[in-house]
Design an enzyme around this catalytic site. Structure first.
Site: not given
Length: 365
Positions: A116, A187, A326
């Protein structure tokens, strides 16, 4: 209209209210988007959706996203609750990739892997507010060459729009001055019974995917596209999320449940947006439908929540307290030549759109 980066005074004029102060001394602001049915509150820190209220079949409104009442929670305790993710959503194996003959080493923050965006991803920066109304918010972040090991200066612009027909539309745009991988996503953790309610295992999911990308024990894709048919990953017809989550399947063991990228199927509309998933919560009737231009969606069921996080209103977030959908390109794509490319080059403009539509099923369970 020409838009410029927001100063604190401009932020206030755009309608943001102070939410907290960063260690740098910068004030984080919260913005409210509302259309009469849905109300969402968004921070300029991380583009975080801090709350989102929507009615059930009785007209009772509840906040259906996990999060915190104060900035401190997002700074120190958040597993990406509600945040924008970049420069690269999901994992890159061993924190390395080779591009145009040069190997780049990234910040490793998930064992040996980059996850991420690294230690300070796009979820952990204050975005510039370019414009804000009661229905939309435009955010920009400039990620400098070398941030977290990524090459090139990347300019990302994200627009949140709340439509009259109860859709939250996310438009992404990115440009760069040097070739770099880009995989932007959002997210938010959802619980359609309300963010502090019981686990989401009774929510019913339909996911329009004929295949998924299996992973190794460290959650890195093997490079194979595996058909969902005959596996606990087949959500082509609606299934309770928890119906098979504890099945004796190697992939469920690797992910401690569902934490996998699904390969979307079916055609899109003229703009390339295609229906990806729908979730229905039987007790309240709340529904959430997802559409996207992206080729994949990571389905995650809060497997690593363990009751040690206390969120809004004192809610304790236990395992499976929320689910994530996502929209994304596939994990580890810079190291997987068979996957759709995530490389953005100078002179190109990367755009994508994801939509979450809120509704109510009036049929009683």
């Amino acid at each position: 209209m020409t838009r410029t980066a927001a100063t604190p005074a401009a932020t206030a004029r755009h309608g943001g209210t102070p939410f907290g102060v960063l260690p740098t001394g910068d004030t984080v602001h919260r913005f409210t988007l509302a259309n009469g049915d849905v109300t969402m509150r968004v921070l300029d820190y991380g583009g975080i959706v801090q709350s989102l209220e929507t009615p059930d079949r009785q007209g009772i409104r509840k906040d259906v996203v996990l999060g915190f009442d104060d900035l401190e929670g997002y700074l120190h305790r958040s597993p990406y609750f509600g945040a924008l993710i970049g420069r690269y959503g999901n994992r890159i194996a061993t924190g390395r990739f080779t591009l145009d003959g040069t190997t780049h080493t990234l910040a490793a923050n998930n064992g040996p892997h980059a996850l991420h965006g690294g230690l300070t991803g796009f979820d952990k920066v204050r975005w510039q507010v370019l414009d804000a109304t009661d229905r939309s918010l435009v955010l920009r972040h400039v990620s400098r060459d070398g941030d977290e090991g990524y090459p090139g200066t990347l300019t990302a612009t994200v627009t949140y729009t709340l439509t009259a027909d109860n859709r939250w539309v996310i438009d992404y745009e990115a440009t760069t001055d040097r070739a770099t991988p880009v995989n932007l996503t959002q997210h938010t953790y959802w619980n359609l019974r309300g963010h502090g309610a019981e686990p989401v295992l009774q929510h019913e999911l339909q996911l329009v995917a004929d295949a998924f990308t299996p992973v190794d024990a460290t959650l890195i894709p093997t490079g194979v596209l595996q058909p969902v048919a005959g596996t606990p990953f087949d959500f082509r017809t609606p299934q309770p999320i928890g119906a098979r989550i504890d099945a004796a399947h190697e992939q469920l063991r690797h992910g401690s449940g569902y934490d996998h990228n699904f390969v979307l199927a079916g055609p899109g509309d003229a703009a390339g947006v295609r229906f990806a998933a729908q979730v229905r919560e039987p007790a309240t009737g709340r529904t959430l439908a997802m559409s996207t231009t992206e080729p994949g969606v990571q389905f995650y069921v809060g497997n690593f929540l363990d009751g040690r996080i206390t969120g809004k209103g004192g809610a304790v977030y236990a395992r499976h307290s929320g689910f994530c959908l996502e929209a994304q390109h596939f994990p580890d794509s810079p190291n997987q030549p068979a996957f759709p490319s995530t490389i953005l080059r100078p002179g190109e403009r990367r755009t994508s759109r994801t939509e979450y539509a809120f509704g109510v099923d009036t049929q009683q369970p």
